[in-house]
Design an enzyme around this catalytic site. Structure first.
Site, short mmCIF file in Angstrom:
data_model
loop_
_atom_site.label_atom_id
_atom_site.label_comp_id
_atom_site.label_asym_id
_atom_site.label_seq_id
_atom_site.Cartn_x
_atom_site.Cartn_y
_atom_site.Cartn_z
N GLY A 11 0.83 -1.21 0.00
CA GLY A 11 0.00 0.00 0.00
C GLY A 11 0.86 1.25 0.00
O GLY A 11 1.82 1.33 0.75
N ALA A 22 15.68 10.41 0.27
CA ALA A 22 16.75 10.32 1.28
C ALA A 22 17.65 9.11 1.04
O ALA A 22 18.86 9.19 1.27
CB ALA A 22 16.13 10.27 2.68
N GLY A 102 5.10 -1.92 4.14
CA GLY A 102 4.46 -2.38 5.37
C GLY A 102 4.71 -3.85 5.66
O GLY A 102 5.71 -4.43 5.20
N ASP A 127 -1.34 2.19 8.02
CA ASP A 127 -2.08 1.41 9.03
C ASP A 127 -1.39 1.38 10.39
O ASP A 127 -2.03 1.01 11.38
CB ASP A 127 -2.28 -0.02 8.53
N GLY A 170 -7.10 1.03 7.90
CA GLY A 170 -6.29 0.46 8.99
C GLY A 170 -6.17 -1.05 8.93
O GLY A 170 -5.58 -1.67 9.80
N ARG A 247 -26.43 8.45 8.88
CA ARG A 247 -25.72 8.53 7.60
C ARG A 247 -24.39 7.80 7.71
O ARG A 247 -23.83 7.69 8.81
CB ARG A 247 -25.43 9.99 7.22
N ARG A 256 -5.17 7.98 1.69
CA ARG A 256 -3.81 7.66 1.23
C ARG A 256 -3.17 8.78 0.41
O ARG A 256 -1.96 8.85 0.30
CB ARG A 256 -3.85 6.45 0.31
P1 ADP Z 1 2.02 -4.00 2.73
O1 ADP Z 1 3.49 -4.07 2.54
O2 ADP Z 1 1.48 -2.62 2.58
O3 ADP Z 1 1.58 -4.70 4.00
P2 ADP Z 1 0.98 -6.28 1.17
O4 ADP Z 1 0.54 -7.06 2.36
O5 ADP Z 1 0.05 -6.23 0.00
O6 ADP Z 1 1.32 -4.75 1.50
O7 ADP Z 1 2.35 -6.91 0.67
C1 ADP Z 1 3.05 -6.34 -0.40
C2 ADP Z 1 3.78 -7.38 -1.19
O8 ADP Z 1 4.78 -8.03 -0.36
C3 ADP Z 1 2.93 -8.55 -1.69
O9 ADP Z 1 2.22 -8.22 -2.86
C4 ADP Z 1 4.01 -9.58 -1.98
O10 ADP Z 1 4.68 -9.29 -3.19
C5 ADP Z 1 5.00 -9.34 -0.84
N1 ADP Z 1 4.79 -10.32 0.24
C6 ADP Z 1 3.80 -10.33 1.16
N2 ADP Z 1 3.91 -11.39 1.99
C7 ADP Z 1 5.01 -12.09 1.58
C8 ADP Z 1 5.65 -13.28 2.02
N3 ADP Z 1 5.20 -14.00 3.04
N4 ADP Z 1 6.77 -13.68 1.33
C9 ADP Z 1 7.23 -12.96 0.29
N5 ADP Z 1 6.67 -11.84 -0.16
C10 ADP Z 1 5.57 -11.40 0.46
#
Ligand code: ADP
Length: 323
Positions: A11, A22, A102, A127, A170, A247, A256
């Site tokens: 995200g 940076a 994240g 989040d 979140g 509402r 975002r």
């Molecule tokens: P965020 O980083 O915002 O939490 P996501 O949960 O969508 O977003 O994860 C982003 C990307 O990180 C996923 O689309 C995938 O490419 C990678 N990813 C997530 N979980 C794993 C995992 N267990 N192993 C390897 N890559 C992962």
């Protein structure tokens, strides 16, 4: 180390560009060449790599989103895809990687690190659900956007004696809703962490009406068992019980898109500078985050195995303040 790369994944969050800037400028200051990977892990697999110079990151600190683009890439969970990604990095001579993202993104960083590649993470998600950083990049800006919406909704709610359900983002974590509810002066807050009976919430709204409040504003976390849509459906059957007309507003992705505020620009800059410093020290497989008022590195293994919890004192305070 001569060449490093940076990517943004998952995200997007206001402040990601300040972090990219940076990484580039502190990397170049160390005498390295810095490359940007487009579209997160997808671009790593498909070798979408561009050199980033000092001027390429000029004028981006105030921009929301990410100039590198982000993507969700389920195939990165497969080892074969990650091996391809590492081959691509090796073919360009990249020896270190900064991953701005994240929870999911840092799970990906951990997998790369387990395969022996030098990677450091930068804690970035609106989040605020990432263990290892009290505050993550984008949270403050997202909260300010939610707050502005809440303030405006209260004005119109008061004019018409209405109750509003305001849903904020979140994911599964209630931090944004809890803090937005406290600083927005909500009458009630609905969180994933606290079980609620919609009957009790209806009573609470009714009591606000009986106390003579001109409006009732309920902040609802998108990850709550009863999100705003479900609550509205439930209350539909008990309209007259609430006292107010009801509402619903879902703030959603508007949260975002803002230009990062002062706090997020500074946090992003500090964490990203911490990331290149960690690479230089040879401290890999860590997440750079804010602990108290300091930038600290936490092992990615620990980040993946621990869960961030809501501060119980804030939860208790929210209840008292809604009087
Ligand atoms: P965020 O980083 O915002 O939490 P996501 O949960 O969508 O977003 O994860 C982003 C990307 O990180 C996923 O689309 C995938 O490419 C990678 N990813 C997530 N979980 C794993 C995992 N267990 N192993 C390897 N890559 C992962």
């Amino acid at each position: 180390m001569k060449r490093i790369a940076v990517l943004t994944s998952g995200g997007d969050a206001p402040g990601m560009n300040a972090a990219i800037r940076a990484v580039v400028r502190t990397g170049i200051d160390r005498g390295w060449e810095v490359f940007g990977i487009r579209h997160g892990y997808k671009g790593l697999i498909e070798s979408e790599c561009v050199p980033l110079g000092l001027r390429d990151v000029g004028g981006i600190i105030q921009q929301g989103g990410t100039i590198l683009g982000s993507a969700r890439c389920p195939e990165f969970k497969e080892e074969a895809s990650r091996r391809k990604a590492l081959e691509n990095l090796a073919s360009i001579g990249i020896e270190g990687l900064v991953v701005i993202g994240g929870n999911g993104s840092q799970a990906g960083s951990l997998e790369l690190s387990r395969m022996g590649f030098p990677v450091v993470g930068v804690a970035s998600t609106i989040d605020n659900d990432l263990y290892g950083s009290d505050l993550t990049i984008g949270v403050d800006t997202a909260l300010n956007i939610a707050l502005e919406a809440i303030d405006r909704l209260k004005v119109t709610a008061s004019s018409h004696h209405r109750a509003f359900l305001v849903e904020v983002m979140g994911r599964e974590f209630g931090y944004l809703a809890l803090v937005a509810g406290i600083i927005g002066g909500a009458e009630a807050i609905v969180l994933p962490e606290v079980e609620i009976d919609p009957e009790d919430l209806a009573d609470e709204i009714r009591r606000s009406y009986q106390r003579g409040k001109p409006h009732a504003l309920v902040v609802v976390a998108e990850g709550a068992a009863y999100n705003a849509g479900l609550l509205a459906q439930y209350f539909q059957r008990h309209r007259d019980r609430l006292g107010y007309d009801l509402r619903v507003t879902i703030i959603g992705h508007v949260q975002r898109g803002g230009s990062p505020g002062a706090l997020d620009r500074l946090l992003a800059t500090r964490l990203a500078a911490g990331a290149t410093a960690a690479l230089e020290r040879g401290e890999f497989g860590v997440l750079l985050g804010l602990r108290g008022s300091e930038v600290k590195a936490t092992p990615l293994e620990e980040v993946a195995s621990r869960r961030k919890e809501l501060d119980p004192a804030l939860l208790a305070l929210a209840k008292v303040l809604a009087a």
